[in-house]
Design a protein around this motif. Sequence first.
Motif, PDB file in Angstrom:
ATOM      1  N   ILE A   3      11.313   5.801   5.203  1.00 17.31           N
ATOM      2  CA  ILE A   3      10.325   6.702   4.596  1.00 17.31           C
ATOM      3  C   ILE A   3       9.214   5.866   3.979  1.00 17.31           C
ATOM      4  N   LYS A   4       7.970   6.252   4.267  1.00 15.80           N
ATOM      5  CA  LYS A   4       6.830   5.592   3.630  1.00 15.80           C
ATOM      6  C   LYS A   4       6.117   6.608   2.754  1.00 15.80           C
ATOM      7  N   SER A   5       5.828   6.184   1.538  1.00 11.80           N
ATOM      8  CA  SER A   5       5.158   7.073   0.606  1.00 11.80           C
ATOM      9  C   SER A   5       3.878   6.394   0.145  1.00 11.80           C
ATOM     10  N   SER A   6       2.748   7.053   0.392  1.00 12.05           N
ATOM     11  CA  SER A   6       1.449   6.454   0.072  1.00 12.05           C
ATOM     12  C   SER A   6       1.273   6.305  -1.432  1.00 12.05           C
ATOM     13  N   LYS A   7       0.757   5.153  -1.853  1.00 19.52           N
ATOM     14  CA  LYS A   7       0.558   4.949  -3.286  1.00 19.52           C
ATOM     15  C   LYS A   7      -0.673   5.691  -3.804  1.00 19.52           C
ATOM     16  N   ASP A   8      -1.523   6.190  -2.879  1.00 16.87           N
ATOM     17  CA  ASP A   8      -2.646   7.029  -3.306  1.00 16.87           C
ATOM     18  C   ASP A   8      -2.149   8.427  -3.670  1.00 16.87           C
ATOM     19  N   ASP A   9      -1.315   8.998  -2.775  1.00 21.78           N
ATOM     20  CA  ASP A   9      -0.869  10.375  -2.984  1.00 21.78           C
ATOM     21  C   ASP A   9       0.309  10.473  -3.950  1.00 21.78           C
ATOM     22  N   ASP A  10       1.096   9.411  -4.014  1.00 20.52           N
ATOM     23  CA  ASP A  10       2.340   9.463  -4.791  1.00 20.52           C
ATOM     24  C   ASP A  10       2.475   8.173  -5.597  1.00 20.52           C
ATOM     25  N   PRO A  11       1.532   7.959  -6.550  1.00 28.39           N
ATOM     26  CA  PRO A  11       1.441   6.639  -7.199  1.00 28.39           C
ATOM     27  C   PRO A  11       2.723   6.209  -7.915  1.00 28.39           C
ATOM     28  N   GLY A  12       3.400   7.119  -8.581  1.00 28.35           N
ATOM     29  CA  GLY A  12       4.598   6.720  -9.323  1.00 28.35           C
ATOM     30  C   GLY A  12       5.866   6.793  -8.496  1.00 28.35           C
ATOM     31  N   GLY A  13       5.764   7.319  -7.270  1.00 27.87           N
ATOM     32  CA  GLY A  13       6.952   7.440  -6.423  1.00 27.87           C
ATOM     33  C   GLY A  13       7.796   8.662  -6.750  1.00 27.87           C
ATOM     34  N   ALA A  14       7.242   9.596  -7.553  1.00 27.53           N
ATOM     35  CA  ALA A  14       8.034  10.765  -7.971  1.00 27.53           C
ATOM     36  C   ALA A  14       8.378  11.661  -6.782  1.00 27.53           C
TER      37      ALA A  14
ATOM     38  N   PHE B 205       0.820  -1.220   0.000  1.00 25.16           N
ATOM     39  CA  PHE B 205       0.000   0.000   0.000  1.00 25.16           C
ATOM     40  C   PHE B 205       0.847   1.260   0.000  1.00 25.16           C
ATOM     41  N   THR B 206       2.090   1.118   0.400  1.00 26.92           N
ATOM     42  CA  THR B 206       3.017   2.239   0.354  1.00 26.92           C
ATOM     43  C   THR B 206       4.273   1.778  -0.368  1.00 26.92           C
ATOM     44  N   ARG B 207       5.063   2.762  -0.732  1.00 31.50           N
ATOM     45  CA  ARG B 207       6.408   2.466  -1.209  1.00 31.50           C
ATOM     46  C   ARG B 207       7.315   2.857  -0.050  1.00 31.50           C
ATOM     47  N   ILE B 208       8.266   2.011   0.317  1.00 26.43           N
ATOM     48  CA  ILE B 208       9.150   2.422   1.403  1.00 26.43           C
ATOM     49  C   ILE B 208      10.569   2.612   0.880  1.00 26.43           C
ATOM     50  N   ALA B 209      11.268   3.513   1.541  1.00 26.29           N
ATOM     51  CA  ALA B 209      12.671   3.736   1.200  1.00 26.29           C
ATOM     52  C   ALA B 209      13.464   3.741   2.496  1.00 26.29           C
ATOM     53  N   LEU B 210      14.628   3.143   2.437  1.00 20.23           N
ATOM     54  CA  LEU B 210      15.503   3.087   3.601  1.00 20.23           C
ATOM     55  C   LEU B 210      16.732   3.940   3.316  1.00 20.23           C
TER      56      LEU B 210
ATOM     57  N   LYS C   8      11.723  18.539   5.276  1.00 20.19           N
ATOM     58  CA  LYS C   8      10.963  19.551   4.530  1.00 20.19           C
ATOM     59  C   LYS C   8       9.846  18.902   3.706  1.00 20.19           C
ATOM     60  N   PHE C   9       9.935  17.587   3.513  1.00 17.90           N
ATOM     61  CA  PHE C   9       8.931  16.870   2.711  1.00 17.90           C
ATOM     62  C   PHE C   9       7.910  16.144   3.586  1.00 17.90           C
ATOM     63  N   LYS C  10       7.897  16.476   4.880  1.00 17.76           N
ATOM     64  CA  LYS C  10       7.035  15.745   5.826  1.00 17.76           C
ATOM     65  C   LYS C  10       5.549  15.860   5.503  1.00 17.76           C
ATOM     66  N   LYS C  11       5.195  16.925   4.798  1.00 18.21           N
ATOM     67  CA  LYS C  11       3.795  17.117   4.426  1.00 18.21           C
ATOM     68  C   LYS C  11       3.315  16.002   3.491  1.00 18.21           C
ATOM     69  N   TRP C  12       4.226  15.478   2.697  1.00 21.25           N
ATOM     70  CA  TRP C  12       3.841  14.493   1.673  1.00 21.25           C
ATOM     71  C   TRP C  12       4.267  13.066   1.997  1.00 21.25           C
ATOM     72  N   LEU C  13       5.228  12.960   2.908  1.00 25.22           N
ATOM     73  CA  LEU C  13       5.790  11.635   3.185  1.00 25.22           C
ATOM     74  C   LEU C  13       5.777  11.350   4.681  1.00 25.22           C
ATOM     75  N   ASN C  14       5.714  10.067   5.023  1.00 22.06           N
ATOM     76  CA  ASN C  14       5.835   9.647   6.415  1.00 22.06           C
ATOM     77  C   ASN C  14       7.312   9.303   6.666  1.00 22.06           C
ATOM     78  N   ILE C  15       7.972  10.145   7.468  1.00 23.58           N
ATOM     79  CA  ILE C  15       9.428  10.013   7.639  1.00 23.58           C
ATOM     80  C   ILE C  15       9.746   9.695   9.097  1.00 23.58           C
ATOM     81  N   SER C  16      10.438   8.588   9.343  1.00 26.43           N
ATOM     82  CA  SER C  16      10.795   8.227  10.721  1.00 26.43           C
ATOM     83  C   SER C  16      11.958   9.092  11.189  1.00 26.43           C
ATOM     84  N   SER C  17      12.085   9.251  12.502  1.00 27.27           N
ATOM     85  CA  SER C  17      13.266   9.928  13.031  1.00 27.27           C
ATOM     86  C   SER C  17      14.479   9.034  12.820  1.00 27.27           C
TER      87      SER C  17
END
Length: 363
Positions: free
Chosen positions: A318-329, A261-266, A290-299
């Motif tokens: 980092i978790k990026s929702s596939k609804d808000d950011d479908p292509g991961g751009a 449901f999300t794309r994650i990045a480490l 600075k991108f916290k508005k769009w992404l879920n970023i862990s400390s």
Amino acid sequence: LPERIDDAKLPHIKFVNINIERKKKKMENVFSRTLLDKIEDRLKKKEGTIILQNRRGFSTQIYCEDCSEVETCDNCSVPMVYHINKNIIQCHYCGLVKDVPGACTNCGSLAIKYFGTGTERVEDELAYYFSSANITRVDSDSISRKAVLGKILIEFGKGDIDILVGTQMVSKGLDFSRVTLVGVIAAETTLWLPDFRADERTFQLLTQVSGRAGRSQVPGEVIIQTQNEKHFALQMVLKNDYYGFYNKELADRQKMGYPPFTRIALIETKDQSEKKARGAIYDFYNELKKFKKWLNISSPAYAVIARLKGNYRFHILIKSSKDDDPGGAVLRKAILDSFVEFNRKSRYKDVKLFYDIDPQSIM
Ligand SMILES: [Zn+2]
Ligand SMILES: [Zn+2]
């Protein structure tokens, strides 16, 4: 239920709770009496047995009873593993080999104890209980080349080997009709890993190895030793319920915001200096947030394996929702922009910094 390709009957799976068995005095070291009896029965009938323990070595931890320290690698924050055949202790992450300590290397006490069961110990105990059986161990210590594995499998298929004991190497590609018993020493080896895929890995491994039993008209038997028989993943293994497992697993992943449901990045920084590795991850984080508005970023935090091959490691997930950011751009832009700023401003920019989108492991 999905049918098996070879039209064989599904194996009969049974859990043995080792805590209850121990209270009833029905455990013999790492084996339950139930499993030992079944193995003996197969030996009499000249049928094959596969025993799974998904850990290499003899004992997976060396513990001091006086100072409570576990013998760890000099380069990595992981326990050293005792290998009885080579009479060494070894780190399974960097390969460091040392002599078996005669005393605790922290406090000098002689009260050191060996814990955790690896394949070598299982093999050793099998040889003790079934001294006339032909037992072969299959793991990456005993199998150096694919050709060796092939030869062992042919011998096992012919009946020259009675019992195969090994890591997950025994769970795949062993379709012999003479295998009627699969024993799992501990279902937990993959269950409590700090990784969101731990349940899935456990379900897959146990389902796969169970499928090795009874690939013929004789239904096979599977004995799984565990302390967690009520665990959902294990219950689904018992019912052979692939759909049931994935329905709940997907619901959990959605609730927790994990793939698919999300794309994650480490993000990882690593350096021989702990201060520099930490400084770098915080400098990167200051740009990334600075991108916290769009992404879920862990400390930033220590990696699960905080030190590896001499380097300290820090992570951001980092978790990026596939609804808000479908292509991961957005995710890629956040990482790349932060990296540019990090390189421009940070005094720790010589620290190694990596990113991994859809990582296979987050340890
Ligand atoms: Zn190491
Ligand atoms: Zn000690």
